[in-house]
Every structure is written in C-alpha cells, then in structure tokens.
Design an enzyme around this catalytic site. Structure first.
Site, PDB file in Angstrom:
ATOM      1  N   LYS A  13      30.250  38.978   7.675  1.00 41.66           N
ATOM      2  CA  LYS A  13      31.380  39.117   8.589  1.00 41.66           C
ATOM      3  C   LYS A  13      32.653  39.445   7.809  1.00 41.66           C
ATOM      4  O   LYS A  13      32.792  39.083   6.636  1.00 41.66           O
ATOM      5  CB  LYS A  13      31.627  37.800   9.331  1.00 41.66           C
ATOM      6  CG  LYS A  13      30.556  37.346  10.286  1.00 41.66           C
ATOM      7  CD  LYS A  13      30.954  35.994  10.883  1.00 41.66           C
ATOM      8  CE  LYS A  13      29.892  35.453  11.824  1.00 41.66           C
ATOM      9  NZ  LYS A  13      29.858  36.196  13.094  1.00 41.66           N
ATOM     10  N   LYS A  24      22.272  25.771  20.014  1.00 44.30           N
ATOM     11  CA  LYS A  24      22.419  26.515  18.758  1.00 44.30           C
ATOM     12  C   LYS A  24      23.262  25.688  17.794  1.00 44.30           C
ATOM     13  O   LYS A  24      24.373  25.274  18.125  1.00 44.30           O
ATOM     14  CB  LYS A  24      23.090  27.865  19.019  1.00 44.30           C
ATOM     15  CG  LYS A  24      23.437  28.652  17.757  1.00 44.30           C
ATOM     16  CD  LYS A  24      24.241  29.905  18.096  1.00 44.30           C
ATOM     17  CE  LYS A  24      24.776  30.572  16.833  1.00 44.30           C
ATOM     18  NZ  LYS A  24      25.647  31.727  17.143  1.00 44.30           N
ATOM     19  N   ASP A  56      23.559  38.983  11.357  1.00 47.24           N
ATOM     20  CA  ASP A  56      24.638  38.229  12.008  1.00 47.24           C
ATOM     21  C   ASP A  56      24.316  37.936  13.470  1.00 47.24           C
ATOM     22  O   ASP A  56      25.147  37.390  14.193  1.00 47.24           O
ATOM     23  CB  ASP A  56      25.958  39.002  11.898  1.00 47.24           C
ATOM     24  CG  ASP A  56      27.165  38.155  12.246  1.00 47.24           C
ATOM     25  OD1 ASP A  56      27.061  36.909  12.150  1.00 47.24           O
ATOM     26  OD2 ASP A  56      28.211  38.718  12.630  1.00 47.24           O
ATOM     27  N   ASP A  96      30.317  27.245  15.059  1.00 45.03           N
ATOM     28  CA  ASP A  96      29.165  27.980  15.575  1.00 45.03           C
ATOM     29  C   ASP A  96      27.997  27.055  15.920  1.00 45.03           C
ATOM     30  O   ASP A  96      26.948  27.525  16.344  1.00 45.03           O
ATOM     31  CB  ASP A  96      28.723  29.041  14.565  1.00 45.03           C
ATOM     32  CG  ASP A  96      28.057  30.235  15.216  1.00 45.03           C
ATOM     33  OD1 ASP A  96      28.287  30.459  16.419  1.00 45.03           O
ATOM     34  OD2 ASP A  96      27.297  30.957  14.534  1.00 45.03           O
ATOM     35  N   ASP A 156      28.486  30.210   9.694  1.00 46.83           N
ATOM     36  CA  ASP A 156      27.907  31.539   9.859  1.00 46.83           C
ATOM     37  C   ASP A 156      28.720  32.569   9.088  1.00 46.83           C
ATOM     38  O   ASP A 156      29.799  32.976   9.519  1.00 46.83           O
ATOM     39  CB  ASP A 156      27.853  31.916  11.342  1.00 46.83           C
ATOM     40  CG  ASP A 156      27.197  33.267  11.573  1.00 46.83           C
ATOM     41  OD1 ASP A 156      26.512  33.756  10.651  1.00 46.83           O
ATOM     42  OD2 ASP A 156      27.353  33.828  12.669  1.00 46.83           O
ATOM     43  N   ARG A 173      20.046  33.841  18.138  1.00 47.63           N
ATOM     44  CA  ARG A 173      18.893  34.061  19.025  1.00 47.63           C
ATOM     45  C   ARG A 173      17.573  33.784  18.308  1.00 47.63           C
ATOM     46  O   ARG A 173      16.568  33.458  18.949  1.00 47.63           O
ATOM     47  CB  ARG A 173      18.936  35.466  19.607  1.00 47.63           C
ATOM     48  CG  ARG A 173      18.786  36.597  18.616  1.00 47.63           C
ATOM     49  CD  ARG A 173      19.302  37.915  19.167  1.00 47.63           C
ATOM     50  NE  ARG A 173      20.750  37.895  19.294  1.00 47.63           N
ATOM     51  CZ  ARG A 173      21.464  38.876  19.854  1.00 47.63           C
ATOM     52  NH1 ARG A 173      20.851  39.932  20.355  1.00 47.63           N
ATOM     53  NH2 ARG A 173      22.775  38.780  19.932  1.00 47.63           N
ATOM     54  N   GLU A 202      21.962  35.779  14.301  1.00 49.71           N
ATOM     55  CA  GLU A 202      21.005  34.743  13.910  1.00 49.71           C
ATOM     56  C   GLU A 202      20.740  33.707  14.997  1.00 49.71           C
ATOM     57  O   GLU A 202      19.690  33.062  15.021  1.00 49.71           O
ATOM     58  CB  GLU A 202      21.495  34.033  12.635  1.00 49.71           C
ATOM     59  CG  GLU A 202      22.556  32.958  12.839  1.00 49.71           C
ATOM     60  CD  GLU A 202      23.881  33.471  13.405  1.00 49.71           C
ATOM     61  OE1 GLU A 202      24.542  32.701  14.119  1.00 49.71           O
ATOM     62  OE2 GLU A 202      24.238  34.625  13.130  1.00 49.71           O
TER      63      GLU A 202
END
Length: 516
Positions: free
Chosen positions: A290, A278, A360, A301, A283, A364, A362
C-alpha cells in the site's frame, strides 16, 4: 535455523473507564442531588409561535429550583428543542445542588433522537457528575438509547506513556424519574461491546499481533464464561486453512483461527448463529504494498473480529437464549521473503481454490477459510461475516452506512431493522449474478479479484467471492470498511475506530432469540 526477532519494549496502554450510571426516583425538585455538578432536562420543539418550546419531564422543576422563567431564558438563548442539541443556560446557581443547568433538545423523542441528544449532553456538560430526566418515561428503547449515547460519546481511546488519560465528561450519570434499572444495565452491556471493539481496534499494531488478540479473547472469555478454542499455525497447516496461512506467511507473527462461543442453558429449538470476523491485525498490502498514507489506519483492519468478539461476550452478559459462535480469522499481512505472491493458487479449508491476483485483497482469503469451516463443521442455522473488506464499499456509501449483502431477503430485513434500531446504519447492496463470470479462473475455482480494467463493483465482487464458502447456509456479509473509522466525532461516534457492528449484531441476536 530461524533468526531471533529483536523488538523494542512496547508501551503499556491505559484504557478509558466509563461513567457509573445510577437510577434515582424523584424529580429535580425532590431527588437528592448533592454532589451533582450538572442538571440536564429535556425540551422539544413547540407547535407554533405561541408555544415555541415544549418542556419535557423535569424541566418545570428545574426552572423552579433555579428560580427562572425557563421559556424566556430558552428564547434568549435561541433554544429550539431540536434533537442532538444541548445548551448551557446562564442561570443562578442554587446552594446545595447542581451549579449548571443544561437544556437538551430531544426532537421527536425517538430512540435515535434520544441517543444523539444524550451524546450532545455528554459533550456539552463539562466536567462533573450529571443528573438528567432524559430517560424519564421514554420506555425501554428510549432508556437504552440515552445510556448508550451518553457513554459512547464520553469515550476516549487508550493512551500510553506520559500522556494523561482523558477524563470522562462525568464520572457518574444519574437518571431521574421512572427509569427501569434493567434497561440501564442492558444499555451498559451493549455500550461496553462497542467500547471493547473500539479499544481493540485502537491498539497499535506493535502490540496487536494475532497472539495478542488471542490473549484478549482469553481475557474476555474468562470474564464472560465463554468457551475458547484456538487453532495455531501448526494446526492450521494440519487441517488445511490455506487462506490464513498464505496471508500470514510474510509476517513474523503467525496466524490463528479463534473460536469463541456462548451456549445458553439447554432448550429445544435454540438457534445456532455463527459470526465471522476479519482479523488482519496490520495490513501492509503484502507484496502489493500500500502507499504510506493508506497504511496509517491499518491497525483497525481487524475491527470485524473485534466486533464479533464483543457481540459474543454481550450475548453471554445478556444471557440471550441463542447459541452464538464467533470465529476470528487472525493474521498480519506483512512483507517478507515468504510472502504470498500474485499468481499463487491457495487451497482453502474444505478444498476450494483461489488464484491470487492482489495480495492486498487478503481479507476475503481468511474469511473464505472461516466461512468454509463454519459450514462444514459448525452447522449453523445462519452465518454473518463482518469485515473492513473493500475500499469500494466506502466509495459507494461513505462513512455512515455499511454495505449489506445477502441472498436471503428475510435475513437482510432483520439486519437492516437491527441497524435502524441501533443507529449503526446499513444499505443493502445487490449480489449481481452477471458479475460472477468475472471471477472465473483458468487455474482455480475462482480468481481473488477481477482483473478487467475499469470493471469496478469491488464490494459486490468481493461478496460474490465469499458466497460459495458459506455453502447453502443462510448468510449475510457486512462490509464495514467505510464505517469502521471516523475522521471526526458525530453524535455517539467518536473520532478514530468507531466500534461499528457490535451493537448491531447484539440487537440482531436479540431478534433471533425472540423469534426462536
């Protein structure tokens, strides 16, 4: 017509340089120690009141060199020999040699104890070059642990501007005694993988967008002679990578899928491993914004993609007889007029569809694209994905264990063994079949997240969401959301991005190569 983007000049990063590691034959009494500031020798717990401490290789020679009764001085300083302890002794400084003497507790001398003890030495030694007998006669795993522990605990993150770069505790680590140089070089390669992962994750996101990560891949690949293929946004659109495109839609920085590979010399039966990382370079949460506090650490991230890149490079550096392909799913999850929305339906590579419930979640979505591509095109023997995926993993296991999911018991056992060997700990979590209906959607093949209030099991549900994208391949998922960052230094882990996963993957790749 698009509006030009105006950005401030980005600062230049200065990265840490690791200490040089040398091997010298001889003991503290016979080796040339000119220019060495610190001599460190190991001690272990004794067997009772009569022998409270056991000197290990080099300890007796160091006592003679400094003209001390080592047992008496250690007793006065309350030295126990416990692992991960390092004590500077108040001893006379001989002429023409190390001015400081440090005794390092090694406990049971296991690789874990030695790694932690070497880390304690790195922090306790102060400035100046260090010579030590910690690695004398401890075998390949012990030597590697000593070198890794010292190098990784010495690490400092990149700096900018007028801030002075941190000096390593030592510019040089000299290993005395019977130490195999090949084991030292191996440990330097694995430690370098963790350092690269930390450096990439620590880079601020005003520098680190997907394009910057692509440039880093090219730089690493040139040094390691890796093959690189980049799918930019136009190609992602043509080939149908809807997850990456949806997540990256709200950002001025376009997404990319980077494929980087190590292929050893042709040999029958060489297994093909695909590692998927990933790579969300920042993010915000998108439209599901967030809280400010939760955004602060989101430059990390992309730590999964950094670990994958580092592992592929290490496999090449170590010339492992296993074919390794890394897929870095890169995007910035930002907030903009074209951001994807709750309620959207995303079509992934290969045709599977997802109903979006939380922008949020994202990670996956981009992993789904990459896993589906790996299954359909790369035909791997096994695929492992690594991601800072869910806060639920950190809530369940804290910051010392990553969550490991796999329907394959043998693969899970291999990864757990690699975790134990490297000190990058994992805990296997269940893929609970009873939870699958909670991902059912009226519009798409699956929901992105469970919408039932209080359902919980966020890390389990995320793994269940990913599993179909891997097809029928042998597959494992590592959720490193808890372990990817550290609030304080502990043993070989430094504060900030930890580099978790890089050494674990390399160790596992070595086991795959050994079993081929």
């Amino acid at each position: 017509m698009s509006t030009p983007t105006v950005t401030a000049a980005a600062p230049e990063l200065r990265r840490w340089t690791p200490p040089v590691v040398e091997v010298r034959r001889g003991t503290p009494a016979t080796a040339d120690l000119s220019g060495i500031a610190v001599l460190a020798v190991p001690v272990a717990p004794g067997e009772g009141a009569d022998t409270p401490l056991q000197p290990r290789p080099g300890a007796a020679d160091a006592a003679v060199r400094h003209g001390i009764d080592l047992a008496a001085v250690c007793a006065a300083e309350a030295v126990t020999g416990a692992a991960a302890t390092a004590t500077r002794l108040p001893v006379p400084a001989p002429e023409g040699g190390p001015q400081r003497l440090v005794v390092v507790g090694v406990g049971d001398s296991s690789p874990t104890a030695l790694r932690r003890s070497a880390a304690a030495l790195a922090r306790a030694a102060g400035t100046g070059d260090v010579a030590t007998t910690l690695a004398d006669g401890v075998g390949p795993a012990g030597t590697r642990a000593v070198v890794e522990g010292f190098l990784l605990a010495s690490y400092s993150p990149p700096v900018t501007g007028r801030k002075a770069a941190a000096e390593p505790p030592a510019r040089r680590l000299v290993l005395l005694g019977e130490v195999a140089l090949a084991d030292v070089r191996h440990a330097e390669a694995t430690a370098a993988a963790t350092v690269l992962t930390r450096d990439l994750a620590a880079t601020p996101s005003n520098l680190k967008d997907p394009a910057w990560m692509v440039a880093q891949v090219h730089e690493v690949a040139a040094a390691a002679r890796l093959k690189v293929e980049v799918r930019d946004a136009d190609r992602l659109r043509r080939e149908g990578f809807g997850g990456l495109l949806a997540v990256g839609a709200g950002s001025a920085s376009e997404p990319a899928l980077v494929q980087v590979g190590w292929t050893p010399r042709a040999r029958p039966g060489v297994p093909h491993v695909v590692l998927v990382g990933k790579g969300i370079t920042y993010d915000t949460g998108g439209l599901g914004l967030k809280p400010r506090e939760s955004m602060v650490a989101m430059k990390t991230d992309m730590a999964g993609s950094a670990a994958v890149l580092a592992a592929v490079a290490a496999a090449a550096r170590l010339k492992l007889p296993v074919r390794v392909t890394g897929l870095l799913a890169l995007a910035e999850n930002s907030l903009g007029a074209s951001s994807y929305r709750p309620g959207d339906v995303v079509r992934h590579y290969g045709g599977r569809t997802t109903e979006v419930n939380n922008t949020d979640a994202e990670g996956r979505l981009v992993l789904g694209d990459a896993l589906a591509y790996a299954d359909a095109v790369l035909a791997p023997d096994v695929v492992v994905d690594v991601a800072t995926l869910t806060g639920a993993a950190g809530l369940a296991l804290g910051k010392r264990h990553a969550a490991l999911f796999s329907p394959d018991d043998a693969l899970a056992d291999q990864l757990a063994a690699a975790a134990a060997a490297t000190g990058e700990r994992v805990w296997r979590m269940p893929l609970v079949e009873d939870y699958r209906p909670a991902l059912a959607s009226d519009l798409a093949d699956a929901r992105q997240v469970v919408t039932t209030p209080g359902f919980g099991a966020g890390a389990v549900v995320a793994a269940l969401f990913l599993r179909p994208f891997a097809g029928g391949r042998r597959w494992a998922h590592l959720d490193i959301a808890g372990t990817g960052r550290a609030d304080a230094a502990e043993h070989e882990v430094t504060r900030g991005p930890t580099g978790f996963g890089a050494r674990l993957l390399v160790e596992w790749l070595e086991s795959v190569a050994a079993g081929a």
